[in-house]
Design a protein around this motif. Sequence first.
Motif, PDB file in Angstrom:
ATOM      1  N   TRP A  38       0.833  -1.204   0.000  1.00  9.95           N
ATOM      2  CA  TRP A  38       0.000   0.000   0.000  1.00  9.95           C
ATOM      3  C   TRP A  38       0.865   1.251   0.000  1.00  9.95           C
ATOM      4  O   TRP A  38       1.763   1.377   0.833  1.00  9.95           O
ATOM      5  N   GLU A  39       0.560   2.155  -0.937  1.00  7.78           N
ATOM      6  CA  GLU A  39       1.301   3.411  -1.001  1.00  7.78           C
ATOM      7  C   GLU A  39       1.011   4.257   0.239  1.00  7.78           C
ATOM      8  O   GLU A  39       1.908   4.837   0.841  1.00  7.78           O
ATOM      9  N   GLU A  40      -0.280   4.284   0.582  1.00  6.03           N
ATOM     10  CA  GLU A  40      -0.709   5.071   1.735  1.00  6.03           C
ATOM     11  C   GLU A  40      -1.319   4.121   2.759  1.00  6.03           C
ATOM     12  O   GLU A  40      -2.201   3.328   2.424  1.00  6.03           O
ATOM     13  N   LEU A  41      -0.844   4.198   3.997  1.00  2.00           N
ATOM     14  CA  LEU A  41      -1.362   3.270   5.006  1.00  2.00           C
ATOM     15  C   LEU A  41      -2.751   3.700   5.477  1.00  2.00           C
ATOM     16  O   LEU A  41      -3.021   4.891   5.634  1.00  2.00           O
ATOM     17  N   PRO A  42      -3.632   2.710   5.714  1.00  2.00           N
ATOM     18  CA  PRO A  42      -4.952   3.073   6.230  1.00  2.00           C
ATOM     19  C   PRO A  42      -4.846   3.562   7.670  1.00  2.00           C
ATOM     20  O   PRO A  42      -3.876   3.268   8.369  1.00  2.00           O
ATOM     21  N   MET A  43      -5.843   4.329   8.082  1.00  2.00           N
ATOM     22  CA  MET A  43      -5.906   4.764   9.466  1.00  2.00           C
ATOM     23  C   MET A  43      -6.198   3.534  10.342  1.00  2.00           C
ATOM     24  O   MET A  43      -6.805   2.578   9.864  1.00  2.00           O
ATOM     25  N   TYR A  44      -5.728   3.542  11.583  1.00  6.49           N
ATOM     26  CA  TYR A  44      -6.053   2.403  12.444  1.00  6.49           C
ATOM     27  C   TYR A  44      -6.388   2.850  13.867  1.00  6.49           C
ATOM     28  O   TYR A  44      -5.987   3.916  14.326  1.00  6.49           O
ATOM     29  N   MET A  45      -7.161   2.005  14.539  1.00  4.56           N
ATOM     30  CA  MET A  45      -7.513   2.239  15.939  1.00  4.56           C
ATOM     31  C   MET A  45      -7.408   0.911  16.679  1.00  4.56           C
ATOM     32  O   MET A  45      -7.338  -0.141  16.045  1.00  4.56           O
ATOM     33  N   LYS A  46      -7.406   0.990  18.018  1.00  2.00           N
ATOM     34  CA  LYS A  46      -7.358  -0.227  18.832  1.00  2.00           C
ATOM     35  C   LYS A  46      -8.671  -0.347  19.584  1.00  2.00           C
ATOM     36  O   LYS A  46      -9.286   0.667  19.910  1.00  2.00           O
ATOM     37  N   SER A  47      -9.076  -1.585  19.890  1.00  6.21           N
ATOM     38  CA  SER A  47     -10.322  -1.732  20.658  1.00  6.21           C
ATOM     39  C   SER A  47     -10.308  -2.937  21.575  1.00  6.21           C
ATOM     40  O   SER A  47      -9.598  -3.914  21.330  1.00  6.21           O
ATOM     41  N   SER A  48     -11.087  -2.820  22.627  1.00  8.63           N
ATOM     42  CA  SER A  48     -11.390  -3.969  23.480  1.00  8.63           C
ATOM     43  C   SER A  48     -12.836  -3.856  23.918  1.00  8.63           C
ATOM     44  O   SER A  48     -13.237  -2.831  24.470  1.00  8.63           O
ATOM     45  N   SER A  49     -13.592  -4.888  23.658  1.00 12.60           N
ATOM     46  CA  SER A  49     -14.994  -4.872  24.071  1.00 12.60           C
ATOM     47  C   SER A  49     -15.101  -5.092  25.572  1.00 12.60           C
ATOM     48  O   SER A  49     -16.139  -4.818  26.164  1.00 12.60           O
ATOM     49  N   SER A  50     -14.032  -5.571  26.197  1.00 13.02           N
ATOM     50  CA  SER A  50     -14.034  -5.770  27.652  1.00 13.02           C
ATOM     51  C   SER A  50     -13.709  -4.480  28.390  1.00 13.02           C
ATOM     52  O   SER A  50     -14.415  -4.093  29.317  1.00 13.02           O
ATOM     53  N   THR A  51     -12.645  -3.798  27.999  1.00 13.89           N
ATOM     54  CA  THR A  51     -12.242  -2.576  28.721  1.00 13.89           C
ATOM     55  C   THR A  51     -12.835  -1.307  28.099  1.00 13.89           C
ATOM     56  O   THR A  51     -12.687  -0.224  28.651  1.00 13.89           O
ATOM     57  N   LYS A  52     -13.461  -1.470  26.938  1.00 12.90           N
ATOM     58  CA  LYS A  52     -14.029  -0.341  26.170  1.00 12.90           C
ATOM     59  C   LYS A  52     -12.953   0.562  25.583  1.00 12.90           C
ATOM     60  O   LYS A  52     -13.232   1.712  25.206  1.00 12.90           O
ATOM     61  N   GLU A  53     -11.747   0.069  25.523  1.00 11.43           N
ATOM     62  CA  GLU A  53     -10.718   0.844  24.827  1.00 11.43           C
ATOM     63  C   GLU A  53     -11.198   1.100  23.393  1.00 11.43           C
ATOM     64  O   GLU A  53     -11.775   0.207  22.762  1.00 11.43           O
ATOM     65  N   GLY A  54     -10.981   2.297  22.900  1.00 13.73           N
ATOM     66  CA  GLY A  54     -11.313   2.622  21.512  1.00 13.73           C
ATOM     67  C   GLY A  54     -12.704   3.176  21.316  1.00 13.73           C
ATOM     68  O   GLY A  54     -13.011   3.733  20.259  1.00 13.73           O
ATOM     69  N   ARG A  55     -13.559   3.055  22.327  1.00 14.11           N
ATOM     70  CA  ARG A  55     -14.962   3.455  22.139  1.00 14.11           C
ATOM     71  C   ARG A  55     -15.073   4.921  21.712  1.00 14.11           C
ATOM     72  O   ARG A  55     -15.691   5.244  20.696  1.00 14.11           O
ATOM     73  N   GLU A  56     -14.472   5.801  22.504  1.00 15.96           N
ATOM     74  CA  GLU A  56     -14.592   7.238  22.201  1.00 15.96           C
ATOM     75  C   GLU A  56     -13.988   7.569  20.843  1.00 15.96           C
ATOM     76  O   GLU A  56     -14.536   8.358  20.078  1.00 15.96           O
ATOM     77  N   GLU A  57     -12.840   6.963  20.569  1.00 14.31           N
ATOM     78  CA  GLU A  57     -12.125   7.270  19.324  1.00 14.31           C
ATOM     79  C   GLU A  57     -12.943   6.846  18.099  1.00 14.31           C
ATOM     80  O   GLU A  57     -13.055   7.574  17.114  1.00 14.31           O
ATOM     81  N   ILE A  58     -13.539   5.664  18.189  1.00  6.44           N
ATOM     82  CA  ILE A  58     -14.316   5.156  17.051  1.00  6.44           C
ATOM     83  C   ILE A  58     -15.576   6.007  16.860  1.00  6.44           C
ATOM     84  O   ILE A  58     -15.912   6.405  15.740  1.00  6.44           O
ATOM     85  N   LEU A  59     -16.250   6.327  17.966  1.00  4.70           N
ATOM     86  CA  LEU A  59     -17.469   7.152  17.857  1.00  4.70           C
ATOM     87  C   LEU A  59     -17.143   8.562  17.354  1.00  4.70           C
ATOM     88  O   LEU A  59     -17.897   9.145  16.577  1.00  4.70           O
ATOM     89  N   GLN A  60     -16.007   9.087  17.777  1.00  2.91           N
ATOM     90  CA  GLN A  60     -15.589  10.405  17.304  1.00  2.91           C
ATOM     91  C   GLN A  60     -15.321  10.378  15.797  1.00  2.91           C
ATOM     92  O   GLN A  60     -15.713  11.290  15.061  1.00  2.91           O
ATOM     93  N   PHE A  61     -14.680   9.289  15.366  1.00  5.91           N
ATOM     94  CA  PHE A  61     -14.403   9.132  13.940  1.00  5.91           C
ATOM     95  C   PHE A  61     -15.717   9.136  13.154  1.00  5.91           C
ATOM     96  O   PHE A  61     -15.864   9.836  12.146  1.00  5.91           O
TER      97      PHE A  61
END
Length: 197
Positions: A167-190
């Motif tokens: 890939w010439e340009e890398l896709p954006m990425y996020m991290k998540s955990s359904s147990s700790t709710k990591e990533g929730r705010e970031e994904i919803l903000q996106f």
Amino acid sequence: MVIKDAKFITSNTRADLCPQTDLPEYAFIGRSNVGKSSLINMLTNRLKLAKTSSFPGKTQLINHFLINDDWYLVDLPGYGWAKVSKDSREAWRKMILYYMKNRPNLACVFVLLDSRLPPQKADLEFMELLGTMGVPFVLIFTKTDKQSGTKTDMNIALYLKTLKETWEELPMYMKSSSSTKEGREEILQFISDVNQR
Ligand code: GTP
Ligand code: MG
């Protein structure tokens, strides 16, 4: 973003039977068992909105959930499950291709990847397909609660290195955990940002 309302609308095998709408939708895809349905429940704070299972192959249909009467989350069946016959795999491919080609309101696809695993052929191939079709996508590395943050970051770095090979340009990425709710705010903000474009 506050989730005031989340409701199940339909389950379908065909994109043309999905809700007729101009509202934007965000689809979750990835290998079976990677945590797509769990992530939808985590984002919406509804434990049983999308059906989950410890056995791969739980989600078999295209499921639409209407959020805040304003946008949709779409739970899709997973791929790459070893026990699936060649015919079922072909049926999955047809359903997903038809879905992606026939949803002009598809704002973005979230490709879920297990943060514990090295790059998997099925995922790389699916990203190629999205690229060929010109469908915008973002990566989400799931189940981060299952290992240390350092290990997750090492795995992600390895993943991005592999992607750089094609890939010439890398896709954006996020991290998540359904147990700790990591990533929730970031994904919803996106999602909120894309909705406002
Ligand atoms: P299919 O519908 O079969 O394609 O799977 P899926 O991607 O929807 O996975 P699902 O959400 O059903 O989760 C599969 C299993 O992983 C379940 O046992 C979940 O409880 C578990 N799981 C999902 N996300 C997480 C997570 O972030 N952390 C942990 N520890 N377990 C998770
Ligand atoms: Mg599922």
